[in-house]
Write a protein that holds these residues in place. Structure first.
Motif, PDB file in Angstrom:
ATOM      1  N   ASN A 129       0.790  -1.202  -0.153  1.00 51.51           N
ATOM      2  CA  ASN A 129      -0.058   0.079  -0.048  1.00 51.51           C
ATOM      3  C   ASN A 129       0.703   1.313  -0.166  1.00 51.51           C
ATOM      4  OD1 ASN A 129      -3.050  -0.375   0.049  1.00 51.51           O
ATOM      5  ND2 ASN A 129      -2.503  -1.946   1.386  1.00 51.51           N
ATOM      6  N   GLY A 130       2.220   1.086  -0.291  1.00 50.97           N
ATOM      7  CA  GLY A 130       3.081   2.194  -0.337  1.00 50.97           C
ATOM      8  C   GLY A 130       3.299   2.869   0.941  1.00 50.97           C
ATOM      9  N   LEU A 131       2.978   2.497   2.258  1.00 49.79           N
ATOM     10  CA  LEU A 131       2.807   3.061   3.420  1.00 49.79           C
ATOM     11  C   LEU A 131       4.457   2.864   4.260  1.00 49.79           C
ATOM     12  CD1 LEU A 131      -0.404   1.985   5.117  1.00 49.79           C
ATOM     13  CD2 LEU A 131       0.020   3.927   3.826  1.00 49.79           C
ATOM     14  N   ASP A 132       5.020   4.231   4.826  1.00 50.10           N
ATOM     15  CA  ASP A 132       6.067   3.919   5.382  1.00 50.10           C
ATOM     16  C   ASP A 132       6.237   2.976   6.563  1.00 50.10           C
ATOM     17  OD1 ASP A 132       7.686   5.106   3.520  1.00 50.10           O
ATOM     18  OD2 ASP A 132       7.502   7.099   4.583  1.00 50.10           O
ATOM     19  N   PHE A 133       7.295   2.021   6.939  1.00 46.77           N
ATOM     20  CA  PHE A 133       6.940   1.102   7.948  1.00 46.77           C
ATOM     21  C   PHE A 133       8.120   1.075   8.726  1.00 46.77           C
ATOM     22  CE2 PHE A 133       8.020  -1.161   4.124  1.00 46.77           C
ATOM     23  CZ  PHE A 133       9.218  -1.856   4.440  1.00 46.77           C
ATOM     24  N   ILE A 134       8.028   0.253   9.647  1.00 43.38           N
ATOM     25  CA  ILE A 134       9.218  -0.410  10.621  1.00 43.38           C
ATOM     26  C   ILE A 134       8.437  -1.870  10.861  1.00 43.38           C
ATOM     27  CG2 ILE A 134      10.959  -0.420  12.304  1.00 43.38           C
ATOM     28  CD1 ILE A 134      10.651   2.737  12.288  1.00 43.38           C
ATOM     29  N   PHE A 135       9.105  -2.983  10.592  1.00 46.39           N
ATOM     30  CA  PHE A 135       8.557  -4.065  10.902  1.00 46.39           C
ATOM     31  C   PHE A 135       9.735  -4.622  12.131  1.00 46.39           C
ATOM     32  CE2 PHE A 135       7.262  -4.714   6.284  1.00 46.39           C
ATOM     33  CZ  PHE A 135       6.065  -4.033   6.364  1.00 46.39           C
ATOM     34  N   LEU A 136       9.036  -4.520  13.440  1.00 47.54           N
ATOM     35  CA  LEU A 136       9.937  -5.145  14.334  1.00 47.54           C
ATOM     36  C   LEU A 136       9.520  -6.440  14.665  1.00 47.54           C
ATOM     37  CD1 LEU A 136      11.832  -3.862  16.571  1.00 47.54           C
ATOM     38  CD2 LEU A 136       9.674  -3.572  17.870  1.00 47.54           C
ATOM     39  N   ARG A 137      10.770  -7.239  14.399  1.00 52.43           N
ATOM     40  CA  ARG A 137      10.518  -8.746  14.370  1.00 52.43           C
ATOM     41  C   ARG A 137      11.151  -9.385  15.469  1.00 52.43           C
ATOM     42  NH1 ARG A 137      12.237  -9.573   8.071  1.00 52.43           N
ATOM     43  NH2 ARG A 137      10.127  -8.790   7.038  1.00 52.43           N
ATOM     44  N   PRO A 138      10.482  -9.643  16.575  1.00 53.26           N
ATOM     45  CA  PRO A 138      11.066 -10.226  18.080  1.00 53.26           C
ATOM     46  C   PRO A 138      11.212 -11.729  17.850  1.00 53.26           C
ATOM     47  CG  PRO A 138       8.827  -9.436  18.355  1.00 53.26           C
ATOM     48  CD  PRO A 138       9.013  -9.118  16.964  1.00 53.26           C
ATOM     49  N   SER A 139      12.008 -12.223  18.859  1.00 56.42           N
ATOM     50  CA  SER A 139      12.231 -13.489  18.785  1.00 56.42           C
ATOM     51  C   SER A 139      11.116 -14.119  20.034  1.00 56.42           C
ATOM     52  CB  SER A 139      13.371 -13.921  19.355  1.00 56.42           C
ATOM     53  OG  SER A 139      13.882 -13.431  20.211  1.00 56.42           O
ATOM     54  N   TYR A 140      11.325 -15.273  20.599  1.00 55.29           N
ATOM     55  CA  TYR A 140      10.210 -15.638  21.694  1.00 55.29           C
ATOM     56  C   TYR A 140      10.228 -15.017  23.071  1.00 55.29           C
ATOM     57  CZ  TYR A 140       7.933 -19.818  23.868  1.00 55.29           C
ATOM     58  OH  TYR A 140       7.367 -20.549  24.600  1.00 55.29           O
ATOM     59  N   PHE A 141       8.962 -14.702  23.276  1.00 57.93           N
ATOM     60  CA  PHE A 141       9.000 -13.927  24.334  1.00 57.93           C
ATOM     61  C   PHE A 141       9.086 -14.694  25.697  1.00 57.93           C
ATOM     62  CE2 PHE A 141       5.132 -11.225  22.470  1.00 57.93           C
ATOM     63  CZ  PHE A 141       6.011 -10.667  21.472  1.00 57.93           C
ATOM     64  N   MET A 142      10.151 -13.884  26.656  1.00 55.45           N
ATOM     65  CA  MET A 142      10.215 -14.663  27.936  1.00 55.45           C
ATOM     66  C   MET A 142       8.865 -14.733  28.503  1.00 55.45           C
ATOM     67  SD  MET A 142      13.551 -13.013  29.416  1.00 55.45           S
ATOM     68  CE  MET A 142      15.247 -13.008  28.314  1.00 55.45           C
ATOM     69  N   GLN A 143       7.969 -13.784  28.446  1.00 58.21           N
ATOM     70  CA  GLN A 143       6.723 -13.638  29.174  1.00 58.21           C
ATOM     71  C   GLN A 143       5.694 -14.720  28.877  1.00 58.21           C
ATOM     72  OE1 GLN A 143       8.789 -10.983  28.480  1.00 58.21           O
ATOM     73  NE2 GLN A 143       8.573  -9.558  30.084  1.00 58.21           N
ATOM     74  N   ASN A 144       6.329 -15.475  27.840  1.00 59.04           N
ATOM     75  CA  ASN A 144       5.266 -16.900  27.570  1.00 59.04           C
ATOM     76  C   ASN A 144       5.486 -17.675  29.024  1.00 59.04           C
ATOM     77  OD1 ASN A 144       4.661 -16.093  24.929  1.00 59.04           O
ATOM     78  ND2 ASN A 144       6.422 -17.117  24.159  1.00 59.04           N
ATOM     79  N   LEU A 145       6.430 -17.685  29.651  1.00 56.41           N
ATOM     80  CA  LEU A 145       6.589 -18.459  31.032  1.00 56.41           C
ATOM     81  C   LEU A 145       5.672 -17.836  31.912  1.00 56.41           C
ATOM     82  CD1 LEU A 145      10.465 -18.499  31.290  1.00 56.41           C
ATOM     83  CD2 LEU A 145       8.970 -20.639  30.815  1.00 56.41           C
ATOM     84  N   THR A 146       5.433 -16.607  31.900  1.00 55.57           N
ATOM     85  CA  THR A 146       4.561 -16.142  32.859  1.00 55.57           C
ATOM     86  C   THR A 146       2.965 -15.933  32.435  1.00 55.57           C
ATOM     87  OG1 THR A 146       5.536 -13.849  32.421  1.00 55.57           O
ATOM     88  CG2 THR A 146       6.511 -15.107  34.254  1.00 55.57           C
ATOM     89  N   THR A 147       2.723 -15.879  31.138  1.00 52.85           N
ATOM     90  CA  THR A 147       1.402 -16.028  30.582  1.00 52.85           C
ATOM     91  C   THR A 147       1.038 -17.213  30.246  1.00 52.85           C
ATOM     92  OG1 THR A 147       2.228 -15.324  28.429  1.00 52.85           O
ATOM     93  CG2 THR A 147       1.890 -13.617  30.021  1.00 52.85           C
ATOM     94  N   THR A 148       1.123 -17.561  28.822  1.00 54.09           N
ATOM     95  CA  THR A 148       0.211 -18.629  28.315  1.00 54.09           C
ATOM     96  C   THR A 148       0.728 -20.073  29.006  1.00 54.09           C
ATOM     97  OG1 THR A 148       2.024 -18.492  26.599  1.00 54.09           O
ATOM     98  CG2 THR A 148      -0.032 -17.975  25.887  1.00 54.09           C
ATOM     99  N   LEU A 149       2.096 -20.172  29.779  1.00 53.18           N
ATOM    100  CA  LEU A 149       2.553 -21.387  30.161  1.00 53.18           C
ATOM    101  C   LEU A 149       2.284 -21.426  31.974  1.00 53.18           C
ATOM    102  CD1 LEU A 149       5.840 -21.783  28.025  1.00 53.18           C
ATOM    103  CD2 LEU A 149       3.627 -22.720  27.641  1.00 53.18           C
ATOM    104  N   ILE A 150       1.906 -20.244  32.355  1.00 51.63           N
ATOM    105  CA  ILE A 150       1.954 -20.177  33.762  1.00 51.63           C
ATOM    106  C   ILE A 150       1.153 -20.993  34.426  1.00 51.63           C
ATOM    107  CG2 ILE A 150       0.299 -18.104  34.116  1.00 51.63           C
ATOM    108  CD1 ILE A 150       3.715 -18.822  36.034  1.00 51.63           C
ATOM    109  N   GLU A 151      -0.310 -21.533  33.783  1.00 50.22           N
ATOM    110  CA  GLU A 151      -1.108 -22.069  34.300  1.00 50.22           C
ATOM    111  C   GLU A 151      -0.462 -23.706  34.638  1.00 50.22           C
ATOM    112  OE1 GLU A 151      -5.016 -21.850  33.183  1.00 50.22           O
ATOM    113  OE2 GLU A 151      -5.650 -23.580  34.287  1.00 50.22           O
ATOM    114  N   ASP A 152      -0.065 -24.106  33.575  1.00 46.52           N
ATOM    115  CA  ASP A 152       0.741 -25.574  33.905  1.00 46.52           C
ATOM    116  C   ASP A 152       1.678 -25.446  34.878  1.00 46.52           C
ATOM    117  OD1 ASP A 152      -1.151 -26.614  32.114  1.00 46.52           O
ATOM    118  OD2 ASP A 152       0.477 -26.601  30.333  1.00 46.52           O
ATOM    119  N   ILE A 153       2.590 -24.414  34.794  1.00 44.04           N
ATOM    120  CA  ILE A 153       3.435 -24.049  35.834  1.00 44.04           C
ATOM    121  C   ILE A 153       3.252 -24.070  37.199  1.00 44.04           C
ATOM    122  CG2 ILE A 153       5.445 -22.663  36.817  1.00 44.04           C
ATOM    123  CD1 ILE A 153       6.068 -21.969  33.876  1.00 44.04           C
ATOM    124  N   GLN A 154       2.153 -23.567  37.325  1.00 43.66           N
ATOM    125  CA  GLN A 154       1.635 -23.285  38.729  1.00 43.66           C
ATOM    126  C   GLN A 154       0.780 -24.417  39.336  1.00 43.66           C
ATOM    127  OE1 GLN A 154      -0.462 -19.433  38.882  1.00 43.66           O
ATOM    128  NE2 GLN A 154       1.501 -18.329  39.018  1.00 43.66           N
TER     129      GLN A 154
END
Ligand SMILES: NC(=O)c1ccc[n+]([C@@H]2O[C@H](COP(=O)([O-])OP(=O)(O)OC[C@H]3O[C@@H](n4cnc5c(N)ncnc54)[C@H](OP(=O)(O)O)[C@@H]3O)[C@@H](O)[C@H]2O)c1
Length: 291
Positions: A129-154
């Motif tokens: 679409n011709g828009l100016d952009f910055i694509f910020l491409r992060p790796s795997y979130f440490m916070q997955n341990l404290t969000t999606t995985l926390i119920e199994d952990i606790q």
């Protein structure tokens, strides 16, 4: 003064982007684009200068007023939204119609490699679409341990995943939020770049589990299961099918891929080292140790 719209403001990364943007000494007006303004005001009660606008990716009627007067956008794809044509095509058209050309899009490391992943489709929509952009491409979130995985952990003292020995690059969302805030503020210096942002450690879940156990009192185990078993376990627990599939893709596919690349972008941008896993686990010890 720039009006900056933050989507996903109440989520993990959006919150951190706002937290860091408010620390930057410039005349930005920060607008949280949220589905529920009352709920968001509670989340941001310590941010009296934050402005709010009603914005819902799934309600096209909210686009026009949410984008009015906006100069820059921090855009993300909420995890439940996978139909890019349906939701992002009209949004990107509206962004273009409003002459908003500065978009920082939260993508994912490796997005360029697969045309089928939603982030890749969104990146293409933005650039085509011709828009100016910055694509910020992060790796795997440490916070997955404290969000999606926390119920199994606790509750089970386990991390259950189909990841085998696959190594993930671990990044702290605080580092992503800080980078996102700087990129929004200094957009012109980085425009039209795709930028990988990672932590310094590539580690598998076995090693991360050992590290966690060396820092907490109530040990956990890592249980590697095949994708079908993972699907059955999570279905039984009531996780929605789409989310289980995303979890499988995110955690199973890296078994067949090369180790993630490590980027020094965060350090170049901020002059600081990214958070390491030990520091993150110590910071989140209370939640990980809770049972
Ligand atoms: N997990 C990883 O390791 C990883 C790695 C790289 C990239 N990513 C990408 O990061 C993104 C997720 O970021 P995150 O963790 O910050 O997300 P998150 O914590 O799940 O937050 C999602 C945000 O989106 C908002 N939202 C959901 N549906 C919405 C809708 N229909 N309209 C408006 N707002 C809506 C939520 O607001 P409410 O308060 O209204 O619910 C919330 O603020 C995904 O695209 C993911 O693929 C993840």
């Amino acid at each position: 003064m720039n009006n900056i719209l933050i989507t996903g403001a109440t989520g993990n990364v959006g919150f951190e982007v706002i937290r860091f943007l408010t620390k930057i000494d410039s005349s930005n007006r920060i607008v949280a684009g949220v589905r529920n303004i009352e709920k968001a005001k509670n989340v941001f009660k310590d941010y009296p200068d934050l402005a709010y606008t009603h914005f819902d990716f799934e309600d096209f009627d909210t686009f026009d007023s949410a984008l009015k007067g906006i100069d820059k956008i921090f855009l993300l794809r909420p995890p439940p939204i996978s139909d890019i044509d349906k939701y992002f095509k009209p949004l990107i058209s509206k962004i273009k119609e409003k002459n908003i050309t500065q978009i920082v899009f939260l993508s994912v490391q490796g997005a360029e490699k697969s045309k089928v992943i939603p982030h890749n489709k969104i990146e293409r929509l933005i650039s085509e679409n011709g828009l100016d952009f910055i694509f910020l491409r992060p790796s795997y979130f440490m916070q997955n341990l404290t969000t999606t995985l926390i119920e199994d952990i606790q509750t089970k003292r386990e991390i259950i995943l189909p990841s085998g020995n696959a190594k993930f690059n671990w990044i702290d969302i605080e580092n992503i939020g800080e980078a996102g805030a700087i990129l929004l503020d200094k957009f012109g210096d980085y425009k039209n770049q795709a930028i990988e942002i990672t932590g310094l450690e590539n580690e598998n879940f076995e090693t991360v589990t050992e590290l966690i156990n060396s820092l907490i009192d109530n040990p956990i185990k890592y249980r590697n299961v095949n994708p079908l078993k993972f699907f059955r376990i999570k279905k039984r627990e009531g996780m929605v099918k789409g989310m289980i599939i995303v979890m499988i893709l995110l955690h199973f596919l890296p078994r067949f891929q090369k180790e993630p690349r490590i980027s020094d972008f965060y350090e170049r941008l901020t002059g600081k080292k990214p958070t390491d896993l030990k520091t993150f686990i110590e910071r989140e010890k209370e939640s990980i140790d809770k049972q």
